[in-house]
Design a protein around this motif. Structure first.
Motif, mmCIF file in Angstrom:
data_model
loop_
_atom_site.group_PDB
_atom_site.id
_atom_site.type_symbol
_atom_site.label_atom_id
_atom_site.label_comp_id
_atom_site.label_asym_id
_atom_site.label_seq_id
_atom_site.Cartn_x
_atom_site.Cartn_y
_atom_site.Cartn_z
ATOM 1 N N TYR A 69 0.835 -1.211 0.000
ATOM 2 C CA TYR A 69 0.000 0.000 0.000
ATOM 3 C C TYR A 69 0.861 1.250 0.000
ATOM 4 C CZ TYR A 69 -2.890 3.812 1.764
ATOM 5 O OH TYR A 69 -3.517 5.021 1.917
ATOM 6 N N ILE A 70 0.616 2.152 -0.970
ATOM 7 C CA ILE A 70 1.160 3.506 -0.909
ATOM 8 C C ILE A 70 0.077 4.471 -1.369
ATOM 9 C CG2 ILE A 70 3.534 2.739 -1.359
ATOM 10 C CD1 ILE A 70 3.268 3.907 -4.179
ATOM 11 N N SER A 71 0.149 5.711 -0.911
ATOM 12 C CA SER A 71 -0.733 6.740 -1.437
ATOM 13 C C SER A 71 -0.009 7.451 -2.568
ATOM 14 C CB SER A 71 -1.133 7.753 -0.363
ATOM 15 O OG SER A 71 -1.985 8.738 -0.939
ATOM 16 N N VAL A 72 -0.617 7.432 -3.744
ATOM 17 C CA VAL A 72 0.000 8.082 -4.907
ATOM 18 C C VAL A 72 -0.608 9.449 -5.186
ATOM 19 C CG1 VAL A 72 0.599 5.872 -5.963
ATOM 20 C CG2 VAL A 72 -1.587 6.973 -6.552
ATOM 21 N N GLY A 73 -1.744 9.755 -4.566
ATOM 22 C CA GLY A 73 -2.422 11.013 -4.838
ATOM 23 C C GLY A 73 -2.422 11.987 -3.685
ATOM 24 N N SER A 74 -1.828 11.587 -2.557
ATOM 25 C CA SER A 74 -1.774 12.502 -1.417
ATOM 26 C C SER A 74 -0.409 12.454 -0.747
ATOM 27 C CB SER A 74 -2.861 12.166 -0.392
ATOM 28 O OG SER A 74 -2.546 10.973 0.312
ATOM 29 N N TRP A 75 -0.045 13.579 -0.165
ATOM 30 C CA TRP A 75 1.159 13.707 0.669
ATOM 31 C C TRP A 75 0.758 13.449 2.106
ATOM 32 C CZ3 TRP A 75 1.926 17.338 4.625
ATOM 33 C CH2 TRP A 75 3.230 17.469 5.119
ATOM 34 N N GLU A 76 1.560 12.656 2.818
ATOM 35 C CA GLU A 76 1.264 12.291 4.211
ATOM 36 C C GLU A 76 2.422 12.760 5.094
ATOM 37 O OE1 GLU A 76 -0.798 7.988 3.297
ATOM 38 O OE2 GLU A 76 1.283 8.358 2.711
ATOM 39 N N ALA A 124 12.028 -4.422 -3.560
ATOM 40 C CA ALA A 124 13.129 -4.922 -2.740
ATOM 41 C C ALA A 124 12.629 -5.734 -1.549
ATOM 42 C CB ALA A 124 13.989 -3.759 -2.258
ATOM 43 N N LYS A 125 11.472 -5.365 -1.007
ATOM 44 C CA LYS A 125 10.933 -6.067 0.156
ATOM 45 C C LYS A 125 10.154 -7.320 -0.235
ATOM 46 C CE LYS A 125 9.728 -3.474 3.770
ATOM 47 N NZ LYS A 125 9.127 -2.405 4.622
ATOM 48 N N GLY A 126 10.002 -7.553 -1.532
ATOM 49 C CA GLY A 126 9.382 -8.793 -1.984
ATOM 50 C C GLY A 126 7.884 -8.768 -2.111
ATOM 51 N N PHE A 127 7.285 -7.578 -2.099
ATOM 52 C CA PHE A 127 5.836 -7.501 -2.311
ATOM 53 C C PHE A 127 5.479 -8.061 -3.686
ATOM 54 C CE2 PHE A 127 6.092 -4.260 1.053
ATOM 55 C CZ PHE A 127 4.929 -4.486 1.772
ATOM 56 N N ASP A 128 4.240 -8.527 -3.798
ATOM 57 C CA ASP A 128 3.755 -9.096 -5.054
ATOM 58 C C ASP A 128 3.000 -8.090 -5.909
ATOM 59 O OD1 ASP A 128 4.397 -12.033 -4.510
ATOM 60 O OD2 ASP A 128 3.191 -11.503 -2.748
ATOM 61 N N ALA A 129 2.492 -7.030 -5.286
ATOM 62 C CA ALA A 129 1.603 -6.126 -6.009
ATOM 63 C C ALA A 129 1.582 -4.769 -5.318
ATOM 64 C CB ALA A 129 0.189 -6.711 -6.073
ATOM 65 N N LEU A 130 0.928 -3.830 -5.991
ATOM 66 C CA LEU A 130 0.841 -2.450 -5.523
ATOM 67 C C LEU A 130 -0.606 -2.024 -5.417
ATOM 68 C CD1 LEU A 130 2.408 0.298 -5.019
ATOM 69 C CD2 LEU A 130 1.990 0.759 -7.442
ATOM 70 N N GLU A 131 -0.953 -1.397 -4.286
ATOM 71 C CA GLU A 131 -2.220 -0.663 -4.167
ATOM 72 C C GLU A 131 -1.917 0.825 -4.229
ATOM 73 O OE1 GLU A 131 -5.683 0.911 -1.204
ATOM 74 O OE2 GLU A 131 -4.478 -0.766 -0.476
ATOM 75 N N PRO A 132 -2.257 1.510 -5.327
ATOM 76 C CA PRO A 132 -2.007 2.940 -5.443
ATOM 77 C C PRO A 132 -3.206 3.741 -4.934
ATOM 78 C CG PRO A 132 -2.668 2.079 -7.576
ATOM 79 C CD PRO A 132 -2.760 0.941 -6.585
ATOM 80 N N ASP A 133 -3.204 4.052 -3.650
ATOM 81 C CA ASP A 133 -4.353 4.724 -3.052
ATOM 82 C C ASP A 133 -4.453 6.169 -3.551
ATOM 83 O OD1 ASP A 133 -6.603 4.945 -1.471
ATOM 84 O OD2 ASP A 133 -5.491 5.478 0.341
ATOM 85 N N ASN A 134 -5.684 6.666 -3.558
ATOM 86 C CA ASN A 134 -5.972 8.044 -3.966
ATOM 87 C C ASN A 134 -5.600 8.322 -5.424
ATOM 88 O OD1 ASN A 134 -6.998 8.925 -1.369
ATOM 89 N ND2 ASN A 134 -4.876 8.791 -0.660
ATOM 90 N N MET A 135 -5.624 7.284 -6.252
ATOM 91 C CA MET A 135 -5.467 7.511 -7.690
ATOM 92 C C MET A 135 -6.725 8.156 -8.278
ATOM 93 S SD MET A 135 -5.750 3.615 -9.245
ATOM 94 C CE MET A 135 -6.207 4.082 -10.932
#
Length: 253
Positions: A69-76, A124-135
């Motif tokens: 999980y990362i937010s791609v549309g907001s700054w946190e 690098a951490k071996g995740f399988d997929a991406l959730e781009p929140d706030n797209m």
């Protein structure tokens, strides 16, 4: 596809062997904290990029797939890379979410070094997929004159960069762009789509054999049992969560 890119520590020869999830998988979504309850029975876990490596490794050892999980549309304001965002890409406060501001997604050249570093860390951490929140952003009061086309360009750029790193990527909400993203994205994630009677808008993913990971929230007065019945008819993967997205979960019977 948009071609903006930045140097990476990974070989970015386009990959084709990323995870291609299928409809019907079960899932757990816990991003409200970094202390993940790994005991939940689910095929897929969706957790924050910054969880400890040991959690990702444990989930993989249990045969789980893990979404980053990362937010791609907001700054946190609590993220370790928060000071890397140029002031000009920070928009209005994200109403209802203290410490967040909307981003100017038109400025891909300025966002790319930050977002791609996050994708590199997912890899690098071996995740399988991406959730781009706030797209899903152009319909919000961001402080920027964002358009449908701006959002689509950003979404396609994210998918391209995720796939280069061997990461699957999920469409987060944004139902009006399904027809243009379903052949590019690998799954969908929705929030309250049964409550708002929008679930059918994501059916193209199911028809393409791709899962729809649907979450309903306890702070809305919907009938979760009825949502589950409809979910079974649509072959969605539906769960009930608290808005804070802690470990608590209710699954459809």
């Amino acid at each position: 596809m948009p071609s903006t890119s930045q140097p990476s520590t990974f070989d970015l020869t386009p990959e084709t062997n990323w995870w291609h999830p299928t409809a019907g998988l079960t899932w757990q979504w816990q991003i409200g904290d970094l202390d993940i309850d790994t005991s939940i029975e689910a095929d897929v876990y969706d957790i924050d990029l910054y969880v400890d490596q040991a959690i990702i490794d444990e989930l993989h050892a249990k045969g789980r797939k893990v979404i980053c999980y990362i937010s791609v549309g907001s700054w946190e304001d609590w993220r370790p890379d928060k000071d890397q965002f140029p002031a000009e890409v920070l928009g209005k406060d994200y109403d209802g979410w203290p410490g967040e501001k909307w981003l100017d997604i038109r400025a891909i050249d300025k966002l790319a070094p930050i977002m791609l570093a996050r994708l590199d860390l997912c890899k690098a951490k071996g995740f399988d997929a991406l959730e781009p929140d706030n797209m899903e952003i152009y319909t919000n009061d961001t402080g920027f004159p964002l358009t449908y086309e701006d959002q689509l360009k950003f979404a396609l750029w994210l998918a391209d960069e995720a796939h280069k790193r061997g990461l699957a990527i999920g469409q987060k909400n944004a139902s009006d762009q399904v027809s243009q993203l379903v052949d590019v994205y690998d799954f969908a994630i929705t929030e309250d789509y049964f409550y708002y009677n929008e679930a059918e808008s994501m059916l193209p993913y199911i028809q393409a054999g791709k899962p729809v990971f649907a979450a309903e929230y306890t702070d809305l007065p919907g009938d979760f049992a009825a949502f589950c019945e409809r979910s079974k008819q649509l072959n969605f993967s539906t769960i009930l969560k608290k808005r804070g997205l802690d470990a608590w979960i209710q699954t459809c019977p």
